[in-house]
Design a protein around this motif. Structure first.
Motif, PDB file in Angstrom:
ATOM      1  N   ARG A 148      -4.735   0.774   4.764  1.00  0.00           N
ATOM      2  CA  ARG A 148      -5.004   2.268   3.842  1.00  0.00           C
ATOM      3  C   ARG A 148      -5.329   3.612   4.884  1.00  0.00           C
ATOM      4  O   ARG A 148      -4.789   4.587   4.234  1.00  0.00           O
ATOM      5  CB  ARG A 148      -6.911   2.053   3.108  1.00  0.00           C
ATOM      6  CG  ARG A 148      -6.838   2.646   2.076  1.00  0.00           C
ATOM      7  CD  ARG A 148      -8.027   2.926   1.288  1.00  0.00           C
ATOM      8  NE  ARG A 148      -8.498   1.593   0.734  1.00  0.00           N
ATOM      9  CZ  ARG A 148      -9.215   0.262   1.637  1.00  0.00           C
ATOM     10  NH1 ARG A 148      -9.857   0.597   1.921  1.00  0.00           N
ATOM     11  NH2 ARG A 148      -8.600  -0.606   0.184  1.00  0.00           N
ATOM     12  N   GLU A 184       1.202  -1.439   0.254  1.00  0.00           N
ATOM     13  CA  GLU A 184      -0.157   0.045  -0.034  1.00  0.00           C
ATOM     14  C   GLU A 184       0.954   1.054  -0.225  1.00  0.00           C
ATOM     15  O   GLU A 184       0.549   2.250  -0.860  1.00  0.00           O
ATOM     16  CB  GLU A 184      -0.651  -0.254   1.090  1.00  0.00           C
ATOM     17  CG  GLU A 184      -2.354   1.021   1.587  1.00  0.00           C
ATOM     18  CD  GLU A 184      -3.228   0.799   0.311  1.00  0.00           C
ATOM     19  OE1 GLU A 184      -3.422   2.601  -0.337  1.00  0.00           O
ATOM     20  OE2 GLU A 184      -3.839  -0.257  -0.645  1.00  0.00           O
ATOM     21  N   ARG A 189      -1.557   4.472   4.805  1.00  0.00           N
ATOM     22  CA  ARG A 189      -0.567   5.545   4.141  1.00  0.00           C
ATOM     23  C   ARG A 189      -1.471   6.705   3.968  1.00  0.00           C
ATOM     24  O   ARG A 189      -0.685   6.967   3.883  1.00  0.00           O
ATOM     25  CB  ARG A 189      -1.235   4.478   2.759  1.00  0.00           C
ATOM     26  CG  ARG A 189      -0.770   5.207   1.959  1.00  0.00           C
ATOM     27  CD  ARG A 189      -1.510   6.000   1.046  1.00  0.00           C
ATOM     28  NE  ARG A 189      -3.096   4.852   0.540  1.00  0.00           N
ATOM     29  CZ  ARG A 189      -3.698   5.398   0.389  1.00  0.00           C
ATOM     30  NH1 ARG A 189      -3.799   6.973  -0.212  1.00  0.00           N
ATOM     31  NH2 ARG A 189      -5.401   4.685  -0.628  1.00  0.00           N
ATOM     32  N   GLU A 190      -2.207   6.441   4.828  1.00  0.00           N
ATOM     33  CA  GLU A 190      -3.475   8.226   4.349  1.00  0.00           C
ATOM     34  C   GLU A 190      -2.282   9.482   5.056  1.00  0.00           C
ATOM     35  O   GLU A 190      -3.022  10.167   5.396  1.00  0.00           O
ATOM     36  CB  GLU A 190      -4.806   8.423   3.817  1.00  0.00           C
ATOM     37  CG  GLU A 190      -5.419   7.621   3.047  1.00  0.00           C
ATOM     38  CD  GLU A 190      -6.875   7.036   3.546  1.00  0.00           C
ATOM     39  OE1 GLU A 190      -7.501   7.277   4.896  1.00  0.00           O
ATOM     40  OE2 GLU A 190      -7.592   6.359   1.798  1.00  0.00           O
ATOM     41  N   HIS A 231       2.004   3.794  -3.379  1.00  0.00           N
ATOM     42  CA  HIS A 231       0.870   5.331  -3.530  1.00  0.00           C
ATOM     43  C   HIS A 231       2.545   5.968  -3.204  1.00  0.00           C
ATOM     44  O   HIS A 231       2.407   7.164  -2.954  1.00  0.00           O
ATOM     45  CB  HIS A 231      -0.209   5.360  -2.513  1.00  0.00           C
ATOM     46  CG  HIS A 231      -1.293   4.781  -2.562  1.00  0.00           C
ATOM     47  ND1 HIS A 231      -1.980   5.584  -3.380  1.00  0.00           N
ATOM     48  CD2 HIS A 231      -1.498   3.788  -2.800  1.00  0.00           C
ATOM     49  CE1 HIS A 231      -3.122   4.231  -3.592  1.00  0.00           C
ATOM     50  NE2 HIS A 231      -3.086   3.361  -2.724  1.00  0.00           N
TER      51      HIS A 231
END
Length: 355
Positions: free
Chosen positions: A270, A21, A273-274, A25
């Motif tokens: 996720r 992930e 990662r954000e 990104h």
């Protein structure tokens, strides 16, 4: 010793999902990552199956999708259909190959066998290794599965037999599970929900042989693959520390009443990662507290009244399949939770609630 911006302890499902992930990104373009994993090679060693309630990065690793499933107890079978939320099974071999072929292209990512090979002084740690206290008897979901290939077409490859409780229970909860990949190929699994205190439960090979030959009436087959595991149906004892986030089962991403974890791991990855740029100050990511509360009561009933559980699971599916699937996948509304609760034997659950 070499230092890294980030360290992932454990290169299994959770660790690799997070690394992938971050990589896809571009979060590791100017950051370094060490992955600590002792295994000598990556090869197919398990299957992850779940209802697809959210999108994920691994559609190309899905071995098969099903829209139909069944559940049965002695003398009764339910056949159910859910077109909106298909049941998926991911091949771990394809998963490992996809991720590792991507990660090796980034020179900022390194694999190590032992954590003592690097310095952790200035690294932010993502830990997927569970700490489990010994001594206390606790519930586990333990299982063994074999992928069999038959000489003739014997399976309906459009329907999953999710739970077959028509088998010996031994004062625990026991069911068989059949994923038909093709008309002549299926994963057949014997699964127990128990404290693992009865040695007869661990005789997986004999259980599978008897079920395949006498229940499925398949005499001629070969075994292509085997998998075996045990999932804790209790919260890990990992302590939260500064500059460290627990992920996977260690981070509470296993739904305790079901053992499902794959999609929870993807959503947690996720979330990290954000928030990676401010990761030291980010709030803890958790499965909703309402599911923890409901699972605690459910597991009390399971532990105290294992003989009632086949009927309880069967009655749960008196609701629409979509409602049950969303409940089991942490995606249900309060109204949908109530629909599930109303199908349960009231007195057993009230006693568990008041305990």
């Amino acid at each position: 010793m070499k230092e890294f911006d980030y360290t992932i302890i454990g290169g299994g499902c959770a660790g690799l999902s997070l690394a992938y992930e971050l990589e896809i990104h571009n979060k590791l373009r100017d950051k370094t990552l060490a992955i600590i994993e002792p295994r000598l090679e990556y090869k197919r060693d398990k299957s992850w199956s779940f209802w697809k309630t959210v999108d994920h990065n691994f559609e190309d690793c899905v071995k098969k999708n099903w829209k139909n499933f069944s559940i049965n107890i002695p003398n009764k079978t339910k056949y159910l259909e859910c077109n909106k939320l298909p049941y998926q099974s991911i091949d771990s071999g394809l998963f490992y190959k996809k991720i590792n072929s991507t990660l090796k292209q980034n020179q900022n990512i390194s694999f190590y066998k032992d954590i003592n090979e690097i310095s952790l002084n200035n690294s932010f740690i993502f830990n997927s290794v569970s700490s489990i206290e010994t001594g206390e008897i606790k519930l586990w979901q333990h299982f063994k599965g074999i992928e069999i290939e038959t000489t003739k077409n014997v399976f309906d490859d459009e329907i999953v037999n999710l739970m077959d409780f028509d088998c010996q229970q031994l004062d625990s909860v026991h069911f068989f599970y059949t994923l038909p990949y093709e008309k002549n190929k299926a994963l057949v699994e014997t699964t127990w929900l128990s404290c693992m205190s009865n040695d007869l439960e661990i005789d997986y090979d004999e259980q599978l042989k008897n079920y395949i030959e006498n229940r499925l009436n398949i005499k001629n087959y070969k075994i292509n693959y085997k998998e075996k595991g045990a999932i804790p149906l209790f919260a890990p004892s990992n302590i939260n520390e500064k500059n460290k986030i627990n992920i996977g089962t260690a981070g509470g991403m296993t739904r305790l009443s079901t053992g499902y974890a794959f999609l929870n791991i993807q959503e947690h990855s996720r979330f990290i990662r954000e928030n990676i740029e401010n990761i030291k100050n980010v709030q803890k990511y958790e499965i909703s507290k309402k599911y923890k509360f409901l699972d605690k009561i459910f597991l009390r009933v399971l532990r105290k009244h294992p003989k009632e559980m086949p009927n309880i699971f069967f009655k749960m599916f008196n609701n629409s399949p979509e409602v049950v699937i969303k409940f089991l996948s942490n995606k249900s509304s309060i109204f949908e939770d109530l629909l599930i609760i109303l199908k349960m034997p009231k007195w057993l659950f009230i006693k568990a609630l008041l305990k």
